[in-house]
Design a protein around this motif. Structure first.
Motif, PDB file in Angstrom:
ATOM      1  N   PHE A 259      16.433  -5.086   2.013  1.00 53.37           N
ATOM      2  CA  PHE A 259      15.133  -5.736   2.143  1.00 53.37           C
ATOM      3  C   PHE A 259      14.252  -4.949   3.114  1.00 53.37           C
ATOM      4  N   SER A 260      14.861  -4.552   4.242  1.00 55.36           N
ATOM      5  CA  SER A 260      14.098  -3.814   5.248  1.00 55.36           C
ATOM      6  C   SER A 260      13.613  -2.479   4.682  1.00 55.36           C
ATOM      7  N   ARG A 261      14.487  -1.809   3.914  1.00 57.79           N
ATOM      8  CA  ARG A 261      14.095  -0.523   3.352  1.00 57.79           C
ATOM      9  C   ARG A 261      12.939  -0.708   2.359  1.00 57.79           C
ATOM     10  N   TRP A 262      13.052  -1.774   1.541  1.00 58.79           N
ATOM     11  CA  TRP A 262      11.996  -2.046   0.563  1.00 58.79           C
ATOM     12  C   TRP A 262      10.671  -2.308   1.269  1.00 58.79           C
ATOM     13  N   LEU A 263      10.754  -3.108   2.355  1.00 67.54           N
ATOM     14  CA  LEU A 263       9.552  -3.471   3.099  1.00 67.54           C
ATOM     15  C   LEU A 263       8.899  -2.225   3.700  1.00 67.54           C
ATOM     16  N   ARG A 264       9.720  -1.359   4.300  1.00 66.43           N
ATOM     17  CA  ARG A 264       9.176  -0.145   4.898  1.00 66.43           C
ATOM     18  C   ARG A 264       8.568   0.762   3.843  1.00 66.43           C
ATOM     19  N   GLY A 265       9.245   0.794   2.666  1.00 70.92           N
ATOM     20  CA  GLY A 265       8.713   1.619   1.581  1.00 70.92           C
ATOM     21  C   GLY A 265       7.345   1.125   1.127  1.00 70.92           C
ATOM     22  N   ARG A 266       7.194  -0.212   1.078  1.00 78.20           N
ATOM     23  CA  ARG A 266       5.923  -0.777   0.657  1.00 78.20           C
ATOM     24  C   ARG A 266       4.807  -0.430   1.639  1.00 78.20           C
ATOM     25  N   LEU A 267       5.146  -0.388   2.946  1.00 78.72           N
ATOM     26  CA  LEU A 267       4.113  -0.247   3.968  1.00 78.72           C
ATOM     27  C   LEU A 267       3.900   1.194   4.428  1.00 78.72           C
ATOM     28  N   ALA A 268       4.826   2.053   4.089  1.00 77.77           N
ATOM     29  CA  ALA A 268       4.747   3.426   4.636  1.00 77.77           C
ATOM     30  C   ALA A 268       3.496   4.142   4.147  1.00 77.77           C
TER      31      ALA A 268
ATOM     32  N   PRO B 118      -4.049   5.786  10.964  1.00 77.50           N
ATOM     33  CA  PRO B 118      -3.793   6.537   9.724  1.00 77.50           C
ATOM     34  C   PRO B 118      -3.494   5.655   8.522  1.00 77.50           C
ATOM     35  N   ARG B 119      -2.866   4.501   8.746  1.00 77.44           N
ATOM     36  CA  ARG B 119      -2.473   3.692   7.586  1.00 77.44           C
ATOM     37  C   ARG B 119      -3.568   2.756   7.114  1.00 77.44           C
ATOM     38  N   GLN B 120      -4.675   2.713   7.859  1.00 76.86           N
ATOM     39  CA  GLN B 120      -5.714   1.739   7.507  1.00 76.86           C
ATOM     40  C   GLN B 120      -6.555   2.251   6.346  1.00 76.86           C
ATOM     41  N   ARG B 121      -7.059   1.312   5.550  1.00 75.14           N
ATOM     42  CA  ARG B 121      -7.957   1.728   4.466  1.00 75.14           C
ATOM     43  C   ARG B 121      -9.331   2.048   5.049  1.00 75.14           C
ATOM     44  N   VAL B 122     -10.010   2.992   4.388  1.00 78.97           N
ATOM     45  CA  VAL B 122     -11.292   3.471   4.901  1.00 78.97           C
ATOM     46  C   VAL B 122     -12.275   2.307   5.110  1.00 78.97           C
ATOM     47  N   ALA B 123     -12.328   1.389   4.132  1.00 77.12           N
ATOM     48  CA  ALA B 123     -13.289   0.278   4.230  1.00 77.12           C
ATOM     49  C   ALA B 123     -13.082  -0.495   5.524  1.00 77.12           C
ATOM     50  N   VAL B 124     -11.814  -0.819   5.819  1.00 75.36           N
ATOM     51  CA  VAL B 124     -11.522  -1.604   7.021  1.00 75.36           C
ATOM     52  C   VAL B 124     -11.808  -0.780   8.276  1.00 75.36           C
ATOM     53  N   ALA B 125     -11.443   0.516   8.217  1.00 80.72           N
ATOM     54  CA  ALA B 125     -11.665   1.377   9.382  1.00 80.72           C
ATOM     55  C   ALA B 125     -13.153   1.464   9.718  1.00 80.72           C
ATOM     56  N   VAL B 126     -13.998   1.550   8.695  1.00 79.17           N
ATOM     57  CA  VAL B 126     -15.443   1.637   8.939  1.00 79.17           C
ATOM     58  C   VAL B 126     -15.961   0.312   9.498  1.00 79.17           C
ATOM     59  N   LEU B 127     -15.550  -0.789   8.860  1.00 80.29           N
ATOM     60  CA  LEU B 127     -16.093  -2.094   9.253  1.00 80.29           C
ATOM     61  C   LEU B 127     -15.583  -2.536  10.624  1.00 80.29           C
ATOM     62  N   ALA B 128     -14.532  -1.883  11.125  1.00 78.72           N
ATOM     63  CA  ALA B 128     -14.039  -2.225  12.462  1.00 78.72           C
ATOM     64  C   ALA B 128     -15.151  -2.060  13.499  1.00 78.72           C
TER      65      ALA B 128
END
Lengths: 268, 293
Positions: A259-268, B118-128
């Motif tokens: 589950f943790s690996r899946w979650l990290r993969g989704r958010l990476a 780095p992980r934020q979407r451009v739209a959100v980064a701009v509107l921040a």
């Protein structure tokens, strides 16, 4: 000129660590070779021999399933309550969101941060087993004391680690937002969380896994779940039952890992 | 020596009359000494600078001359070591932290390296950049799915980024990231825009366009624009007023026409008159043949 200025310090640290480690090993009666003398090997072999095959009849499996579910419930409820402690304390304890650190002058809020950190130390330095023994006296035998014990001890751990994860992220985005006049929670959501979220989530899932395991120890003092089952099985020398219960633990940990690996993969 | 010639280059306050009509004074710095962020040694020495509401000005000077420190100080990131800084006639550092935080909402700073997660979407980064004028509920909604996305898209289009709205910041090139950082200025509600080397990662054509966009938008919104620039030619071409820093001191302040070749050369001359004699690089010890296979 090109001599590495850090080199001396590194050798000194290594030497100090070695010098300190020796008396510690003596004090801990660290004698790994006793593991391999004949008597120990025979006793281990006999105990492990009883593990196979694990007990798999329907009646035991039904009991196992019910206690597994209870264990998962204890761990999940305990961790949820722990989050109620950890999230606010982590926000109070982290220096990242403090406007005074931004302006470069430590303000009075650092005393609040120190107090919150001390509280977190107190919560987590008492093992959950001791908390469980206390709560068994208060609320009686059963899962409730396990849930409360996990909530308090894990609240302390999560609060500390959350605060440190928040501080480990690149400070520039958060400080830029704070400096642009936004509020602290806004700066947290838009500046800090985007880079910390995967780590926060995977640490939380790992802690859930730890809660599942520590519920075993709690079961030994009467807090219900798989631990209590394991306790009675090992007291009756039922190796087949013990191995079946251990297999369930392995499966639970594997599931949380996936589950943790899946979650990290989704958010990476 | 430059110090002796300082007086003749600094225009008198009458200079303001020659330019376009400007509003009341926004900022007034008198005798400011300031350290770099987190430091204690002064980088700026006795800086005097007045900025009117809606006034555009460029800050030029060599690396290390104190341009970034000046902008950080205007952004109220750090208190000056000495001297007086007045914003709307009041000293922000004499006010409570809460009031100062309110003042910061009126200032938007785009640092040279855009501080975008780095992980934020451009739209959100701009509107921040609009967080100071957003309620907590609306900022949560923006994190979930930004309702003001059209505003961000309009700013991005002006800066030549029409198709980046929903990409993550770490998918962008350096130049694109820098323009996303500048898009934050365009959407912000601030009346003082500070851009630190906004063109550092841009090619020459793009740099001209971006500078024109910044100037036009700041003028339309009545925001003062303080821009630190390495490109002297662009500063002279696009700004009615140029402030030159050398070693932390203002050595010129006035319309670009007053800057002569001699002063420019002096601005950018390195601290050492001639580069020190360089020893040849030592040859690396050749590896034994066997290790190279």
């Amino acid at each position: 000129m090109t001599r590495d200025p850090a080199l001396g310090g590194r050798w000194a640290l290594l030497l100090i660590a070695l010098v300190l480690a020796w008396p510690l090993l003596v004090l801990a009666e660290f004698k790994p070779w006793t593991l391999f003398d004949e008597r120990s090997l025979r006793a281990t072999g006999r105990f492990l021999g009883e593990f196979f095959p694990p007990r798999m009849d329907a009646e035991f499996l039904a009991l196992l399933a019910r206690e597994t579910w209870r264990t998962v419930a204890i761990a999940t409820a305990g961790l949820t309550l722990a989050l109620l402690i950890a999230v606010p304390t982590a926000l109070l304890a982290t220096s990242r969101l403090s406007a005074s650190t931004l302006e470069g002058r430590p303000g009075p809020s650092r005393w609040l941060r120190r107090a919150v950190r001390a509280l977190l130390v107190a919560l987590r330095s008492i093992p959950e087993l001791v908390w469980a023994l206390v709560f068994v006296r208060v609320v009686g035998l059963g899962p409730t004391s396990g849930v409360l014990a996990i909530a308090i001890a894990y609240g302390g751990m999560l609060g500390k680690v959350y605060a440190e994860i928040l501080e480990s992220a690149d400070p520039a985005p958060t400080q830029a937002l704070l400096c642009g006049g936004s509020g602290r929670l806004q700066a947290l959501g838009f500046g800090t969380l985007p880079s910390c979220l995967p780590e926060l989530l995977s640490y939380t899932v790992y802690r859930w896994e730890c809660a599942v395991r520590s519920s075993v120890a709690l079961g030994f003092v009467g807090a219900g779940g798989l631990g209590q089952l394991l306790d009675s099985a090992s007291k009756m020398f039922a190796g087949a039952e013990v191995s079946a219960i251990l297999l369930v633990f392995i499966a639970l940990v594997m599931a949380s890992d996936a589950f943790s690996r899946w979650l990290r993969g989704r958010l990476a | 020596m430059l110090a002796g010639s300082t007086g003749k280059h600094i225009a008198t306050p009458g200079r303001l009359g020659s330019g376009p009509a400007l509003g009341p004074q926004l900022l007034n710095l008198v005798g400011i000494d300031a350290a770099a962020l987190g430091g204690t040694a002064p980088v700026l020495h006795g800086v005097n600078l007045a900025v009117a509401t809606g006034e555009p000005l460029a800050v030029i000077g060599a690396s290390g001359a104190g341009k970034t420190t000046l902008l950080n100080m205007l952004a109220l990131m750090q208190a000056p070591l000495a001297g007086s800084l007045l914003l709307d006639g009041a000293d922000p550092w004499a006010q409570t932290r809460r009031d100062r935080q309110r003042l910061r909402a009126g200032i938007a700073l785009a640092p040279q390296h855009p501080p975008l997660p780095p992980r934020q979407r451009v739209a959100v980064a701009v509107l921040a950049a609009r967080l100071p004028c957003m309620s907590l509920a609306r900022s949560l909604r923006t994190l979930w799915s930004p309702p003001d996305a059209p505003l961000a898209q309009a700013a991005l289009e002006q800066l030549g980024l029409p198709d980046k709205l929903w990409l993550r910041v770490d998918r962008l090139s350096g130049g694109e990231r820098q323009r996303v950082g500048l898009a934050r200025l365009l959407v912000s509600d601030a009346r003082l825009w500070l851009a630190d080397e906004p063109l550092a990662a841009l090619d020459p054509t793009r740099a001209e366009q971006v500078l024109a966009v910044l100037r036009r938008n700041a003028a339309e919104r009545g925001a003062a624009l303080v821009c630190s620039l390495h490109q002297v030619d662009l500063a002279l071409k696009h700004f009615p007023r140029v402030v030159a820093l050398r070693a932390g001191r203002v050595v010129f302040d006035g319309p670009p026409g007053g800057l002569d070749e001699e002063l420019l050369e002096e601005l950018y001359r390195s601290q050492h008159e001639s580069p020190p004699e360089l020893a040849p690089l030592p040859q690396p010890v050749p590896l034994p043949q066997a290790m190279c296979r």
